[in-house]
Scaffold this motif. Structure first.
Motif, PDB file in Angstrom:
ATOM      1  N   GLY A   1       0.870  -0.837   0.358  1.00  0.00           N
ATOM      2  CA  GLY A   1      -0.062  -0.244   0.182  1.00  0.00           C
ATOM      3  C   GLY A   1       0.500   1.094   0.125  1.00  0.00           C
ATOM      4  O   GLY A   1       1.973   1.307  -0.437  1.00  0.00           O
ATOM      5  N   GLU A   2       0.145   2.178   0.048  1.00  0.00           N
ATOM      6  CA  GLU A   2       0.725   3.973   0.625  1.00  0.00           C
ATOM      7  C   GLU A   2       0.785   3.898   1.996  1.00  0.00           C
ATOM      8  O   GLU A   2       0.573   3.580   2.803  1.00  0.00           O
ATOM      9  N   PRO A   3       2.023   5.095   2.238  1.00  0.00           N
ATOM     10  CA  PRO A   3       1.910   5.039   2.979  1.00  0.00           C
ATOM     11  C   PRO A   3       1.464   5.657   4.170  1.00  0.00           C
ATOM     12  O   PRO A   3       0.903   6.499   3.283  1.00  0.00           O
ATOM     13  N   VAL A   4       1.150   4.986   5.314  1.00  0.00           N
ATOM     14  CA  VAL A   4       0.409   5.877   6.131  1.00  0.00           C
ATOM     15  C   VAL A   4       0.756   6.783   7.139  1.00  0.00           C
ATOM     16  O   VAL A   4       1.827   6.357   7.702  1.00  0.00           O
ATOM     17  N   GLY A   5       0.527   8.332   6.784  1.00  0.00           N
ATOM     18  CA  GLY A   5       0.980   9.016   7.878  1.00  0.00           C
ATOM     19  C   GLY A   5       0.518   9.029   9.659  1.00  0.00           C
ATOM     20  O   GLY A   5      -0.292   8.437   9.694  1.00  0.00           O
TER      21      GLY A   5
ATOM     22  N   VAL B   1      -0.673  -3.998   5.760  1.00  0.00           N
ATOM     23  CA  VAL B   1      -1.595  -4.456   4.155  1.00  0.00           C
ATOM     24  C   VAL B   1      -3.519  -4.207   4.260  1.00  0.00           C
ATOM     25  O   VAL B   1      -3.519  -3.941   5.234  1.00  0.00           O
ATOM     26  N   GLY B   2      -3.463  -4.595   2.879  1.00  0.00           N
ATOM     27  CA  GLY B   2      -5.034  -4.976   2.953  1.00  0.00           C
ATOM     28  C   GLY B   2      -5.537  -5.267   3.195  1.00  0.00           C
ATOM     29  O   GLY B   2      -4.640  -7.183   4.093  1.00  0.00           O
TER      30      GLY B   2
ATOM     31  N   ASP C   1      -7.471  -7.944   2.956  1.00  0.00           N
ATOM     32  CA  ASP C   1      -8.293  -9.190   2.091  1.00  0.00           C
ATOM     33  C   ASP C   1      -6.423  -9.397   1.766  1.00  0.00           C
ATOM     34  O   ASP C   1      -6.442 -10.864   1.021  1.00  0.00           O
ATOM     35  N   GLU C   2      -5.425  -8.991   2.395  1.00  0.00           N
ATOM     36  CA  GLU C   2      -3.447  -9.085   1.969  1.00  0.00           C
ATOM     37  C   GLU C   2      -3.834 -10.128   2.490  1.00  0.00           C
ATOM     38  O   GLU C   2      -3.185  -9.544   3.830  1.00  0.00           O
ATOM     39  N   THR C   3      -2.721 -11.426   1.877  1.00  0.00           N
ATOM     40  CA  THR C   3      -2.419 -12.152   2.761  1.00  0.00           C
ATOM     41  C   THR C   3      -1.190 -12.282   3.216  1.00  0.00           C
ATOM     42  O   THR C   3      -0.213 -11.802   2.006  1.00  0.00           O
ATOM     43  N   GLU C   4      -0.162 -12.866   4.134  1.00  0.00           N
ATOM     44  CA  GLU C   4       0.989 -13.418   3.875  1.00  0.00           C
ATOM     45  C   GLU C   4       1.563 -13.899   2.372  1.00  0.00           C
ATOM     46  O   GLU C   4       2.354 -13.613   2.123  1.00  0.00           O
ATOM     47  N   VAL C   5       0.741 -15.212   2.277  1.00  0.00           N
ATOM     48  CA  VAL C   5       1.054 -16.163   0.657  1.00  0.00           C
ATOM     49  C   VAL C   5       1.100 -14.354  -0.128  1.00  0.00           C
ATOM     50  O   VAL C   5       1.928 -14.303  -0.829  1.00  0.00           O
ATOM     51  N   ASP C   6       0.552 -13.554  -0.294  1.00  0.00           N
ATOM     52  CA  ASP C   6       0.280 -12.250  -1.424  1.00  0.00           C
ATOM     53  C   ASP C   6       1.675 -11.179  -1.326  1.00  0.00           C
ATOM     54  O   ASP C   6       2.503 -12.019  -1.856  1.00  0.00           O
ATOM     55  N   MET C   7       1.872 -11.454   0.320  1.00  0.00           N
ATOM     56  CA  MET C   7       3.361 -11.063   0.190  1.00  0.00           C
ATOM     57  C   MET C   7       4.491 -11.483   0.165  1.00  0.00           C
ATOM     58  O   MET C   7       5.224 -11.278  -0.374  1.00  0.00           O
ATOM     59  N   VAL C   8       4.641 -12.616   0.218  1.00  0.00           N
ATOM     60  CA  VAL C   8       5.780 -13.489  -0.168  1.00  0.00           C
ATOM     61  C   VAL C   8       5.970 -13.223  -1.311  1.00  0.00           C
ATOM     62  O   VAL C   8       6.856 -13.509  -2.344  1.00  0.00           O
TER      63      VAL C   8
ATOM     64  N   GLY D   1      -1.803  -3.578  10.155  1.00  0.00           N
ATOM     65  CA  GLY D   1      -2.757  -2.608   9.783  1.00  0.00           C
ATOM     66  C   GLY D   1      -4.027  -3.776  10.384  1.00  0.00           C
ATOM     67  O   GLY D   1      -4.575  -2.726  11.049  1.00  0.00           O
ATOM     68  N   PRO D   2      -4.362  -5.732  10.024  1.00  0.00           N
ATOM     69  CA  PRO D   2      -5.260  -5.685  10.372  1.00  0.00           C
ATOM     70  C   PRO D   2      -5.586  -5.539  12.464  1.00  0.00           C
ATOM     71  O   PRO D   2      -6.370  -5.510  12.740  1.00  0.00           O
ATOM     72  N   VAL D   3      -4.458  -5.778  12.828  1.00  0.00           N
ATOM     73  CA  VAL D   3      -4.089  -4.908  14.731  1.00  0.00           C
ATOM     74  C   VAL D   3      -4.704  -3.356  15.287  1.00  0.00           C
ATOM     75  O   VAL D   3      -5.560  -3.033  16.172  1.00  0.00           O
TER      76      VAL D   3
END
Length: 337
Positions: free
Chosen positions: A15-19, A47-48, A50-57, A148-150
């Motif tokens: 994603g884009e940087p979050v300020g 992370v978005g 619906d973005e998983t760790e598998v997507d990230m890797v 992001g999620p937590v």
């Protein structure tokens, strides 16, 4: 023993940087926000939903595919993964990563312990497997995906620690050769500190049970003081052991890369090794505390910027959780460009 090399590194930031202004509108405690443990970075990535760790890797590995070819990556013998917050708590990410990358490794291991030092821990595990088997190549991947999620939950985002974490993923490619050798690794477990970091809902509810309360990683104020003291000691301690074994003084290390919980830890660690700050790079102000991904993301940033010289000694060190694990590794740098 046959040499094992860290021949390449790559990373991905979602994603884009979050300020920081996103969090300040919800801030509850000025007193805790002034605690040195929680002074926030300028930006971080999340992370978005619906973005998983598998997507990230998969996204982090793309530069390795571009440099080495898809066939080489799909033929890797050993796959090790570490995920801060597993999308599916029952299943590990390794087999899904292998399927996504078209791999059929002889060894697939999901490494849950190691925390912020997991990249070093997996270097040790991969080196052990490569030395003791016919395997010749290994991919290690760490995904930090809990910011992001937590830390944006409605009950959590106002806490002092909420702005500090960021999300990201780093991967390393290891080969059984002498091109960029791992010079030494030291890993230590401290069971007496296990359990001093909590993951709870702030109530009697278990995180998997329905009801009020939002799950979060937390420390009490008394434990924060203890963790700070441990971190100040453990990282220089394991780093010094590696330096001693490879015959290099801490102050002569070319590049020192650590996890990055906050700026004060970063300062204290390079001061302990008598290193100037410019030889201890970090990505804290751009990415926040990346947990296990901090080391490979920072290494990749330095590598892409051309600031890591071939033949130089790169020392990595980190401690995990509340101090239950610490590790350090030295590499003779020579990664693929």
């Amino acid at each position: 023993m046959p040499p094992v090399s860290l021949v390449d590194i790559a990373s991905y930031l979602p994603g884009e940087p979050v300020g920081t202004e996103y969090f300040t509108q919800y801030s509850r405690s000025d007193r805790m926000a002034k605690n040195v443990m929680f002074r926030s970075p300028k930006t971080r990535h999340h992370v978005g939903r619906d973005e998983t760790e598998v997507d990230m890797v998969e996204r982090a590995v793309q530069p390795l595919i571009e440099r080495h070819g898809r066939e080489f990556i799909s033929g890797i013998d050993v796959l090790l993964t570490h995920t801060q917050l597993p999308t599916n708590p029952v299943l590990g990410a390794g087999p899904q990563v292998a399927r996504r990358l078209g791999m059929k490794p002889t060894h697939v291991i999901d490494v849950h312990n190691g925390g912020c030092a997991a990249f070093i821990h997996m270097m040790e595990l991969a080196r052990t497997i490569l030395r003791g088997t016919a395997a010749r190549t290994a991919l290690i991947a760490v995904a930090q995906n809990c910011a992001g999620p937590v830390f944006t939950q409605s009950e959590i985002r106002g806490l002092a620690q909420a702005p500090v974490p960021g999300d990201g993923c780093g991967v390393g490619l290891l080969v059984k050769d002498n091109s960029a050798p791992i010079l030494d690794i030291e890993c230590r477990t401290y069971p007496e500190f296990a359990g001093d970091m909590d993951f709870s809902t702030g109530s009697d509810r278990k995180y998997w049970e329905p009801g009020a309360g939002q799950a979060c990683v937390s420390f009490s104020e008394s434990k924060i003081t203890k963790v700070f003291a441990r971190g100040n000691r453990l990282v220089p301690e394991v780093a010094a052991v590696v330096c001693d074994r490879i015959g290099v003084k801490g102050r002569d290390i070319d590049t020192f890369v650590t996890n990055q919980p906050n700026r004060l830890f970063l300062r204290n660690w390079h001061d302990a090794l008598e290193l100037p700050a410019e030889r201890h790079p970090d990505t804290f102000d751009q990415c926040g505390n990346l947990f296990a991904a901090g080391i490979p993301v920072t290494l990749d940033a330095e590598h892409r910027a051309g600031r890591l010289t071939d033949g130089s000694v790169v020392l990595m060190a980190a401690f995990a959780h509340a101090g239950d694990f610490a590790g350090a590794a030295a590499v003779r740098w020579g990664a693929v460009r």
